[in-house]
Design an enzyme around this catalytic site. Structure first.
Site, PDB file in Angstrom:
ATOM      1  N   GLY A 208       0.790  -1.220   0.000  1.00  0.00           N
ATOM      2  CA  GLY A 208       0.000   0.000   0.000  1.00  0.00           C
ATOM      3  C   GLY A 208       0.826   1.275   0.000  1.00  0.00           C
ATOM      4  O   GLY A 208       2.025   1.249  -0.246  1.00  0.00           O
ATOM      5  N   TYR A 209       0.151   2.379   0.295  1.00  0.00           N
ATOM      6  CA  TYR A 209       0.720   3.720   0.179  1.00  0.00           C
ATOM      7  C   TYR A 209       1.269   3.862  -1.248  1.00  0.00           C
ATOM      8  O   TYR A 209       2.437   4.153  -1.478  1.00  0.00           O
ATOM      9  CB  TYR A 209       1.800   3.975   1.233  1.00  0.00           C
ATOM     10  CG  TYR A 209       1.904   5.455   1.573  1.00  0.00           C
ATOM     11  CD1 TYR A 209       0.892   6.082   2.284  1.00  0.00           C
ATOM     12  CD2 TYR A 209       2.979   6.223   1.147  1.00  0.00           C
ATOM     13  CE1 TYR A 209       0.953   7.443   2.566  1.00  0.00           C
ATOM     14  CE2 TYR A 209       3.046   7.580   1.433  1.00  0.00           C
ATOM     15  CZ  TYR A 209       2.032   8.178   2.134  1.00  0.00           C
ATOM     16  OH  TYR A 209       2.095   9.522   2.407  1.00  0.00           O
TER      17      TYR A 209
ATOM     18  N   GLY B 297       5.422   3.743  -8.892  1.00  0.00           N
ATOM     19  CA  GLY B 297       6.055   2.438  -9.064  1.00  0.00           C
ATOM     20  C   GLY B 297       5.005   1.338  -9.028  1.00  0.00           C
ATOM     21  O   GLY B 297       4.909   0.502  -9.940  1.00  0.00           O
ATOM     22  N   HIS B 298       4.168   1.360  -7.988  1.00  0.00           N
ATOM     23  CA  HIS B 298       3.084   0.371  -7.890  1.00  0.00           C
ATOM     24  C   HIS B 298       2.128   0.496  -9.083  1.00  0.00           C
ATOM     25  O   HIS B 298       1.684  -0.498  -9.660  1.00  0.00           O
ATOM     26  CB  HIS B 298       2.256   0.594  -6.626  1.00  0.00           C
ATOM     27  CG  HIS B 298       3.017   0.516  -5.342  1.00  0.00           C
ATOM     28  ND1 HIS B 298       3.233   1.611  -4.550  1.00  0.00           N
ATOM     29  CD2 HIS B 298       3.590  -0.535  -4.693  1.00  0.00           C
ATOM     30  CE1 HIS B 298       3.903   1.249  -3.464  1.00  0.00           C
ATOM     31  NE2 HIS B 298       4.144  -0.048  -3.530  1.00  0.00           N
TER      32      HIS B 298
ATOM     33  N   GLN C 190      11.390  -4.413 -10.302  1.00  0.00           N
ATOM     34  CA  GLN C 190      12.846  -4.628 -10.271  1.00  0.00           C
ATOM     35  C   GLN C 190      13.489  -3.832  -9.138  1.00  0.00           C
ATOM     36  O   GLN C 190      14.604  -4.114  -8.718  1.00  0.00           O
ATOM     37  CB  GLN C 190      13.427  -4.240 -11.640  1.00  0.00           C
ATOM     38  CG  GLN C 190      14.923  -4.350 -11.779  1.00  0.00           C
ATOM     39  CD  GLN C 190      15.443  -5.767 -11.529  1.00  0.00           C
ATOM     40  OE1 GLN C 190      14.744  -6.746 -11.790  1.00  0.00           O
ATOM     41  NE2 GLN C 190      16.650  -5.870 -11.010  1.00  0.00           N
TER      42      GLN C 190
ATOM     43  N   ASP D 242      12.947  -4.099  -6.132  1.00  0.00           N
ATOM     44  CA  ASP D 242      13.321  -5.086  -5.116  1.00  0.00           C
ATOM     45  C   ASP D 242      13.952  -6.285  -5.836  1.00  0.00           C
ATOM     46  O   ASP D 242      13.340  -7.345  -5.972  1.00  0.00           O
ATOM     47  CB  ASP D 242      12.091  -5.494  -4.314  1.00  0.00           C
ATOM     48  CG  ASP D 242      11.494  -4.321  -3.567  1.00  0.00           C
ATOM     49  OD1 ASP D 242      11.896  -4.060  -2.434  1.00  0.00           O
ATOM     50  OD2 ASP D 242      10.623  -3.626  -4.138  1.00  0.00           O
TER      51      ASP D 242
ATOM     52  N   VAL E 256      10.662   2.544 -11.364  1.00  0.00           N
ATOM     53  CA  VAL E 256      10.139   3.881 -11.654  1.00  0.00           C
ATOM     54  C   VAL E 256      10.823   4.861 -10.702  1.00  0.00           C
ATOM     55  O   VAL E 256      10.908   4.608  -9.496  1.00  0.00           O
ATOM     56  CB  VAL E 256       8.607   3.934 -11.482  1.00  0.00           C
ATOM     57  CG1 VAL E 256       8.085   5.341 -11.729  1.00  0.00           C
ATOM     58  CG2 VAL E 256       7.941   2.951 -12.430  1.00  0.00           C
TER      59      VAL E 256
ATOM     60  N   SER F 164       9.607   4.998  -3.622  1.00  0.00           N
ATOM     61  CA  SER F 164       9.411   4.057  -2.529  1.00  0.00           C
ATOM     62  C   SER F 164       8.430   4.679  -1.544  1.00  0.00           C
ATOM     63  O   SER F 164       8.449   5.891  -1.338  1.00  0.00           O
ATOM     64  CB  SER F 164      10.747   3.800  -1.821  1.00  0.00           C
ATOM     65  OG  SER F 164      10.520   3.244  -0.541  1.00  0.00           O
TER      66      SER F 164
HETATM   67  P1  AMP Z   1       5.854  -2.687  -1.728  1.00  0.00           P
HETATM   68  O1  AMP Z   1       4.527  -2.026  -1.526  1.00  0.00           O
HETATM   69  O2  AMP Z   1       7.006  -1.823  -1.385  1.00  0.00           O
HETATM   70  O3  AMP Z   1       5.913  -4.076  -1.129  1.00  0.00           O
HETATM   71  O4  AMP Z   1       5.992  -2.920  -3.292  1.00  0.00           O
HETATM   72  C1  AMP Z   1       5.045  -3.658  -4.009  1.00  0.00           C
HETATM   73  C2  AMP Z   1       5.571  -3.942  -5.394  1.00  0.00           C
HETATM   74  O5  AMP Z   1       5.840  -2.707  -6.067  1.00  0.00           O
HETATM   75  C3  AMP Z   1       6.894  -4.713  -5.353  1.00  0.00           C
HETATM   76  O6  AMP Z   1       6.897  -5.680  -6.396  1.00  0.00           O
HETATM   77  C4  AMP Z   1       7.907  -3.634  -5.610  1.00  0.00           C
HETATM   78  O7  AMP Z   1       9.096  -4.096  -6.210  1.00  0.00           O
HETATM   79  C5  AMP Z   1       7.156  -2.721  -6.551  1.00  0.00           C
HETATM   80  N1  AMP Z   1       7.750  -1.384  -6.518  1.00  0.00           N
HETATM   81  C6  AMP Z   1       7.972  -0.603  -5.433  1.00  0.00           C
HETATM   82  N2  AMP Z   1       8.598   0.541  -5.783  1.00  0.00           N
HETATM   83  C7  AMP Z   1       8.802   0.468  -7.123  1.00  0.00           C
HETATM   84  C8  AMP Z   1       9.419   1.321  -8.086  1.00  0.00           C
HETATM   85  N3  AMP Z   1       9.968   2.484  -7.736  1.00  0.00           N
HETATM   86  N4  AMP Z   1       9.457   0.917  -9.361  1.00  0.00           N
HETATM   87  C9  AMP Z   1       8.924  -0.272  -9.736  1.00  0.00           C
HETATM   88  N5  AMP Z   1       8.325  -1.122  -8.879  1.00  0.00           N
HETATM   89  C10 AMP Z   1       8.258  -0.766  -7.599  1.00  0.00           C
END
Ligand code: AMP
Length: 281
Positions: A31-32, A36-37, A148, A150, A176, A185
């Site tokens: 969330g949040y 990127g998401h 990518q 992560d 992104v 992030s």
């Molecule tokens: P998270 O909410 O941080 O667990 O991220 C959820 C998904 O979004 C994961 O697969 C992350 O790798 C992806 N993600 C987070 N930040 C980015 C970003 N800046 N660019 C691309 N994917 C992202």
């Protein structure tokens, strides 16, 4: 948009959808949501008939003293943004729904989880693989989308999918970045303006490293030192690790002579940021 909190209801709804022949794309998140998401959700919307986004801040992937409690949350905004990006279903389970009393089963990927972030965050990947496995069983998607950003997580999930014969196509989407290059992030909101200003060094250091490799640098140790020196010039930066590893098995390389992953984790104040770049030789 459909919103489910309950696992059984989520499963029966998706069972119906599958009966109708719909291909399901799945985007697991904490969330949040940011761009990127949303890039993952948009791609899933293009490639599938139905897009399921999960929002679950998974307590089991946070270590003691990490930021589980203060992790940013804004469900109203997430509902709006995910819908605009093309999500059809939100899965937002509570902690007790995912981990009821007596929960005692874990999925562990060995070796690949023992380096990089796995070293500095013991237990983190055990939490990730366990929750992603549960989510895969609940959603049963045709495709699942990961960023990518992560890099290690992607490799660990791909290993798990292969080892456990899970019927899902893992789709990896590019990082992104903000206009100045900082990888997006949810944790970037923790940064004060000074830290935010200095954090851009991560992208600059990765670019410098890529250029050096393109100019012929092959000595991983020397390049690693150069990256570290560049980052350390920022007074608020505190390096957790800088690693140059094999892009497939994550083993540290001495000589850069194939596809490598340059991965960084650096703290600015209390905020730990990660970034990476793949360089093919
Ligand atoms: P998270 O909410 O941080 O667990 O991220 C959820 C998904 O979004 C994961 O697969 C992350 O790798 C992806 N993600 C987070 N930040 C980015 C970003 N800046 N660019 C691309 N994917 C992202």
């Amino acid at each position: 948009m459909e919103i489910y909190k309950n696992i059984q209801e989520m499963k029966s709804y998706l069972k119906e959808m599958r009966k109708e022949g719909k291909k399901i794309g799945f985007v697991p998140t904490m969330g949040y949501l940011h761009e990127g998401h949303l890039s993952l959700i948009r791609r899933a919307a293009v490639e599938n008939d139905l897009v399921v986004v999960s929002i679950f801040v998974n307590p089991r992937q946070f270590g003691p003293g990490e930021d589980f409690e203060r992790y940013p949350r804004n469900i109203e905004q997430d509902i709006r943004l995910s819908q605009e990006a093309g999500a059809n279903v939100l899965f937002v389970p509570g902690i007790n729904e995912m981990y009821p009393e007596g929960f005692n089963t874990y999925v562990e990927v060995k070796q690949l989880t023992e380096t990089l972030c796995g070293k500095s965050r013991p237990g983190h990947f055990l939490g990730v693989t366990t929750v992603v496995n549960k989510l895969f069983h609940i959603v049963n998607p045709d495709r699942a989308y990961f960023g990518q950003k992560d890099a290690q997580q992607v490799i660990v999930i791909q290993r798990m999918v292969k080892d456990l014969n899970i019927d899902v196509e893992v789709v990896v989407c590019p990082i992104v970045r903000e206009a100045d290059g900082l990888a997006m992030s949810s944790r970037n909101v923790y940064l004060n303006s000074e830290e935010r200003g200095q954090a851009i060094v991560l992208f600059h250091a990765l670019n410098m490293a890529k250029e050096r490799i393109e100019q012929g640098e092959r000595d991983a140790m020397r390049l690693k030192k150069q990256i570290e020196m560049m980052i350390q010039q920022q007074p608020l930066a505190n390096i957790d690790y800088v690693s140059i590893v094999d892009g497939e098995n994550l083993e540290e390389v001495k000589e850069i002579n194939h596809k490598v992953l340059i991965a960084l984790a650096v703290k600015f104040g209390t905020t730990r940021l990660i970034d990476n770049m793949i360089v093919e030789v």
